[in-house]
Design an enzyme around this catalytic site. Structure first.
Site, PDB file in Angstrom:
ATOM      1  CE1 TYR A 136      14.985  -7.541  -2.962  1.00 31.26           C
ATOM      2  CE2 TYR A 136      14.034  -7.170  -0.782  1.00 31.26           C
ATOM      3  CZ  TYR A 136      15.131  -7.384  -1.586  1.00 31.26           C
ATOM      4  OH  TYR A 136      16.389  -7.449  -1.029  1.00 31.26           O
ATOM      5  CD  GLN A 198      21.948  -7.000  -5.795  1.00 34.49           C
ATOM      6  OE1 GLN A 198      21.880  -5.793  -5.593  1.00 34.49           O
ATOM      7  NE2 GLN A 198      22.524  -7.832  -4.936  1.00 34.49           N
ATOM      8  CG  ASN A 221      18.060  -2.377   1.780  1.00 30.68           C
ATOM      9  OD1 ASN A 221      17.757  -2.017   0.640  1.00 30.68           O
ATOM     10  ND2 ASN A 221      19.078  -3.170   2.010  1.00 30.68           N
ATOM     11  CB  SER A 244       6.633  -0.557  11.182  1.00 29.82           C
ATOM     12  OG  SER A 244       5.316  -0.878  11.597  1.00 29.82           O
ATOM     13  CG  HIS A 269       8.554  -4.231  12.385  1.00 27.07           C
ATOM     14  ND1 HIS A 269       8.685  -5.404  11.705  1.00 27.07           N
ATOM     15  CD2 HIS A 269       7.239  -4.131  12.695  1.00 27.07           C
ATOM     16  CE1 HIS A 269       7.504  -6.001  11.604  1.00 27.07           C
ATOM     17  NE2 HIS A 269       6.613  -5.247  12.208  1.00 27.07           N
ATOM     18  CD  GLU A 334       2.888   0.036   8.367  1.00 25.96           C
ATOM     19  OE1 GLU A 334       3.107  -0.971   7.676  1.00 25.96           O
ATOM     20  OE2 GLU A 334       3.704   0.459   9.216  1.00 25.96           O
ATOM     21  CG  ASP A 368       2.011  -7.061  11.613  1.00 28.84           C
ATOM     22  OD1 ASP A 368       1.621  -6.202  10.799  1.00 28.84           O
ATOM     23  OD2 ASP A 368       2.648  -6.783  12.646  1.00 28.84           O
ATOM     24  CD  GLU A 422      -8.899  20.859 -26.453  1.00 27.07           C
ATOM     25  OE1 GLU A 422      -8.523  19.875 -27.125  1.00 27.07           O
ATOM     26  OE2 GLU A 422      -9.257  20.782 -25.265  1.00 27.07           O
TER      27      GLU A 422
END
Length: 443
Positions: A136, A198, A221, A244, A269, A334, A368, A422
């Site tokens: 994504y 979706q 998001n 971030s 960000h 992070e 980055d 067992e």
């Protein structure tokens, strides 16, 4: 940024609990629905169900409804990809290729350390790549070609046969050219003009056009992250990424301008970004706040960065660097930037962090984009138990057991004893028959 003096005062502020449901704490989405506002989970659950049952029809519908874009085809054509090069500045193409080469070099070295062989005469591991991976890439208004490189390249190096990208289209129904160029450089196989929950549903369940994948990676998001969480089990996911984070650890030798710039770079960000400075210098703490005002005045995304620094930013003054490192491990950020004398000597003391940056020449922004390691890092305190994205995320391990008859007899009685304890007599019998077999082992 507010200033907090002393380790004991800072400790409760930097002690955080990852939400029990595993999602980052985002602001509640705005909705025009009357009555009770649906939660992200309720919205995403409905989207997942519709995509699973209606396939492409649901994807076209949600793209029009949520993104305001009416598209005629879900997949990006080869001609759209080739045409993208003419729309992207040559300097950017060169920069993306440089970044791609460094990312390849780093992850190639990591892959070389993985072995697919017998560990002893009887035991071993077989390491295989995943067959198909979905990535994504956030989009719509902005373009994030760096995310394409940082995720797709490790997958391809791992040996993944098919890498599929989903990303939201712009209002004109196209994908940002820089994203397409990056996908071509990273040797992505297919690209789809789908965003939001979706898109995650399409990758997880498959539709008439979008193939079902084995794993989904990439940031997004709250709806994207929620969809990834709900789809886990149907597919694998690499993480549930949140806003971030950066902690700069600095002493009285630190460059005020550099420290400030690194904090602001992450703060731009998202208003939810956590930007934290931990220092042994009271003077540096005061100077940072003055420098922030100067640097923010020149920034196009000044409102976003200013909000993050005001609401989430903290400057902590401690007695020594060991106290600073303890707070770092407590927070598990992070990014950690060590802007102090002998910074490299503290690396092994930092146990909980996504990536560590050492000295003036290693700003987080280089990580980055072009340093080499992936910028997909654990957030929300998950650096306590998880790792950055790498080739390992796209590999699976199959254990191998090939015991000879002598070893089987040596281990058999102990296994029978455990099986009987067992109350699994079938297990015991399967081993007992081997121990009673007097036939010679075939050569």
């Amino acid at each position: 940024m507010r200033i907090v003096e002393g380790f004991q005062k800072a400790k409760p502020l930097l002690t955080r609990e990852v939400p029990s449901y595993g999602l980052p704490m985002y602001p509640k989405p705005k909705t025009r629905a009357r009555g009770k506002k649906p939660s992200p989970e309720e919205i995403v659950k409905r989207i997942l169900a519709e995509v699973q049952s209606k396939g492409d029809k649901a994807l076209f519908s949600y793209t029009k409804k949520l993104d305001g874009v009416e598209i005629s085809s879900l997949e990006v054509s080869k001609s759209e990809i080739s045409d993208a090069y003419a729309k992207v500045d040559k300097k950017l193409v060169s920069a993306l290729k440089l970044a791609a080469n460094r990312i390849k070099q780093f992850h190639s070295m990591c892959k070389q350390r993985l072995e697919s062989s017998f560990l002893s005469q009887c035991l071993g591991r077989q390491i295989s790549p995943l067959n198909r991976v979905g990535i994504y890439v956030p989009g719509g208004i902005a373009a994030y070609p760096s995310t394409v490189l940082m995720t797709a390249i490790p997958a391809r190096l791992a040996g993944v046969k098919e890498v599929v990208i989903v990303t939201p289209p712009k209002k004109d129904g196209t994908i940002p050219p820089a994203t397409l160029v990056a996908a071509d450089i990273a040797k992505v196989n297919r690209i789809f003009k789908i965003g939001g929950a979706q898109a995650i549903a399409a990758l997880a369940f498959g539709t008439e056009s979008v193939p079902k994948v084995d794993k989904i990676c990439g940031p997004g998001n709250v709806f994207v992250v929620t969809a990834k969480k709900m789809a886990y089990g149907t597919v694998d996911i690499e993480s549930l990424p949140g806003p971030s984070e950066i902690i700069v650890v600095a002493d009285d030798t630190a460059n005020v301008s550099f420290c400030t710039a690194d904090l602001i770079a992450q703060a731009e960000h998202d208003p939810q970004t956590s930007a934290i400075l931990i220092t042994t210098s009271s003077k540096l703490a005061r100077d940072i706040n003055s420098e922030i005002k100067k640097q923010l005045a020149k920034l196009e995304r000044q409102p976003i960065a200013a909000e993050a620094l005001k609401s989430q930013g903290i400057i902590v003054i401690v007695n020594n660097i060991d106290e600073a490192i303890e707070l770092v491990n407590l927070y598990a950020p992070e990014h950690v930037s060590l802007m102090l004398r002998g910074g490299a000597g503290y690396i092994q003391k930092i146990k909980n962090a996504g990536c560590i940056f050492i000295g003036d020449s290693s700003p987080v922004a280089l990580g980055d984009y072009v340093a080499g390691p992936s910028h997909v890092l654990p957030t929300g305190g998950s650096a306590r138990f998880s790792s950055p994205l790498g080739v390992e995320d796209f590999l699976k391990v199959t254990n191998i057991i090939a015991l000879d008859k002598a070893t089987g007899k040596e281990l058999g009685q102990a296994a029978i004893t455990i099986a009987e304890a067992e109350e699994l007599e079938g297990h015991a019998q399967a081993i007992r028959l081997r121990l009673q077999d007097s036939r010679k082992e075939p050569k």
